[in-house]
Design an enzyme around this catalytic site. Sequence first.
Site, PDB file in Angstrom:
ATOM      1  CB  SER A   1      62.798 -74.671  -3.673  1.00  0.00           C
ATOM      2  OG  SER A   1      62.280 -74.285  -2.278  1.00  0.00           O
TER       3      SER A   1
ATOM      4  CE  LYS B   1      58.852 -72.051  -6.633  1.00  0.00           C
ATOM      5  NZ  LYS B   1      60.087 -72.488  -5.888  1.00  0.00           N
TER       6      LYS B   1
ATOM      7  CB  SER C   1      59.147 -73.926  -2.739  1.00  0.00           C
ATOM      8  OG  SER C   1      59.740 -73.569  -3.378  1.00  0.00           O
TER       9      SER C   1
END
Lengths: 494, 483
Positions: free
Chosen positions: A192, A93, A168
């Site tokens: 997330s 990420k 997210s």
Amino acid sequence: MSFPVFWISMMNDRRLNGLTLSEMRRALQAGEVSSVELVEAFRNAWEEDSSNEKPVNGYVEFFADAAQQARKADEARAAGGHGKLLGLPIAVKDNIQIAGRLTTCASNILQGYRAPYSATVIERLEAAGAVFLGRANMDEFAMGSSCEYSCYGAVRNPHDRDRTAGGSSGGSAALVAAKQAPFALGSDTGGSVRLPASFCGVYGLKPSYGTLSRYGLVAFGSSLDQIGFLARSVEDLQLVLSVAAAGVDPRDQTSEKTGFENAGPLRARSLSGLTIGIPGQLVSEAVDPQVLQVFDEFRRWLESAGAKTRVISIPVLDACVAMYYIIAPAEASSNLSRFDGVKYGRRAAGAENLDAMYEKTREEGFGPEVKRRILIGNYVLSSGYYDAYYKKAQGVRALLQQRMDAVFEEVDLLASPTSPTPPFRLGEKVDDPLAMYLTDICTTPANLTKSPALSLPGGRTSDGLPVGVQLTGRRFCEMTLLETAYSWEREHAG
Amino acid sequence: MKYEVVIGCEVHVQLQTRSKAFCRCPNTFGGEPNSRVCPVCMGLPGSLPVTNSAMIEAAILAGLALDCDIAGVTKFDRKHYVYPDLPKGYQISQFDMPICTGGHIDIPASDGSLRRVRIIRVHMEEDAGKNIHPDDGRSVSYLDYNRCGTPLLEIVSEPDLRAPQEASAYVQAIREILRAVGVSDCNMEEGSLRCDANINLWVYEDGKKYATPIAEIKNMNSFRSIRNALEYEVKRQVREWEQSRLLLEVAGKTTRGYLEAKGITVLQRAKEEASDYRYFPEPDLKPISISREMIDALKARVGALPAERRRRYIGEYGITEQDALNLTSSAAMADFFEAAAAGHPEPKRISNFILAEVKKYLNQRSIGVDELAVDARAFRRLIDLVDAGKISGKIAKEVFVDMADTGKDALAIIEEKGLIQIDNSDAIAQAVDEVIVENPDSAADYKNGKEKAIGFLMGQVMKKTKGKANPAMAIQLLRAKLK
Ligand SMILES: [Zn+2]
């Protein structure tokens, strides 16, 4: 399980893409495949998808040197190297730093920012031989539930490209689901990792607060943040956990000793003797009926596997979204005050004085959701409102902790849907922040109580959209979650 | 017009720990700009603070030395403000649970009595970096983050000070105490001790008391400038009161900077907007428990605190307050004195010798007592030689300098140089006889009742014996022979 050599040799890219990390590991050990071949397979899948009219958009960068890293890993293996993750490709990420590489948190304000050091989790994975494929798309600074607030554009759900991948860590989940990566690191502050896992039909683990070092993860809500994993199998979650959770990190005072590095191979366990609580609010009529249907099937499976389940009432759970949207923005507004254009990242041009420079930089650099949360955060921390909001929220958080501690005296695990809805359409909630925030109703309690939680791909709607089921445990009881999920996987996967 | 000056001080002190407050960067002064920084003290994304336990210990030591209560549990908070030299946009500080509360120190008041200054709190925080504005007219600023993350103590007093020189004495007392416990060098020039003062007047008129607006005075970089700035400020506030009769309730608090070159204070910020620092508990750091055992261990390490030592010197040794203050100017000096004076019947004599001769020697060479080639035991042997009548006090001064220069023992030096006092009454008697014969006028003066003449004759005896005659013996013999 290992594959016969003749079968492997017939594998094309697409078959390689479908392997789990653990299957790749065995194939690499058996010399049936090379790390370079694996990386090339994922690069091809990504390139192919990029030319799609509606690309998944999971990678914001596929590392140009990924194949080179893989070659080194293959050479190391040839020379007798046997790191636990040697040659295994992993996507990361865009808020977890790898020294020398760009880290932007999908924000304009960090355009061009190169990480000067690696996150502790990255160092541990690297030391175990992992190969990093690229940076995964995300909601800006991890704020969002749909991966639509990214300066690189929204992530599309691989199962329905007009729907969101969840956020997210939407890029991480979509890459694993679209077979553009076998495994991805995400981060989870209020769901997330788990929400996109649910939306994309993959496994997502948010470890207990303190299990993994936060050093090098760009902070959002410091008392809630945890690096998490998106994977195609439970075994993969355990494999990477055993590497990443190797002891206390002296650079993170909130990290704890877990002993997970010594955990042996996963065993399927009988669930008899386990009591599993189901919070009534999370299976109420407010939840989508198709989601409830998938969850009911899961519940029946739990009982058939020997567990006792019962619906319990935890009234304070109703306050979780409210307290989360006070505490997380408060911490975020503080953590993000360092992005001011003075030292690094983007600085707005043409400002006539210092104050104007700050204002312009932050006006241009931050997207709408980040600005919204900074405003909320500054508001709830300001004198005159602090007691009514932040302090009260912390009080309720303490109450929630007490209540959950008491609940875990009576039950071993909590089970619920991961999200109250299946994946929603792109654009559906982007202008309705409140509706978007309610997506987090099932996931925020684990962050607020520092508990581990796991989302598994429980089933599908009639339209074939993935629906996740969440298990939540006592702090540092990750193994119970993993073993339960593993038992389920053995009967349902494939 | 009758008025009272009211002053409270906020003193910032840099702690002398090996590394910074929340990272491992060396905690030293200066250096090439941005050479002593790391992701943590630069506040780079993803970095996390880790508390330096040496800072906690230093804060407890300081708290004990200032007679504070030490908290059983303390925590850090984030204090937010925007400034380029503050890399995270917040400072890690302490808000509602400071490590030390409720201390006091006593200083000489302007009227000669003792003034007790109460300390509200002592808390830990990190220092910021420095802005550098080149003075060549270019509109550019540079930032040096070397100082970022230096551990600081903020010491906040009640407004108990009643005169500018008391404020200066208070800050000096803090410096002495913190130096004595070894937590800071408190060097105002290098900025390791900084002081802001809040000052206003209580005006008494028509049987009523009026408080004038408070001014916070900044940029006072020496003890002298503290005194001068505040003296100027008193005059300014008296004038302002006479002209405007402005009250605290109306005007609130302003911030003024001291311009050393002009000797005046100038307005920096009018009516202080209630600055909102949006404090909240630092989530990256856990609260810190301080055990009774830890406090006791540090108490032992503090040893005799300067104030206690002074009380003992004055009460038990009969030493003056001024001398006691000088002896406790550093822990090393007080240790030296106590070791030298141990078991001596007249510690005051040892104190006199130290404050005169030893201090002179140290000052001339700009060294500390711990760098002296004479340790307390060797020094005591010198005093013992005087006590035993082997040398005179005057010779002892020379011998001390020799000892300090060469590191040799006192006895070795006096033997080598033949300085041993003449205790032999025959030898002294001979010198006395000679002096009487050579100075018949003075001898006659003494016999005729001029007591002063004996001083001159004594001087001649000492001269004749090159200072080695036992003075007590010499004077006794002189008197006997002149009877
Ligand atoms: Zn540093």
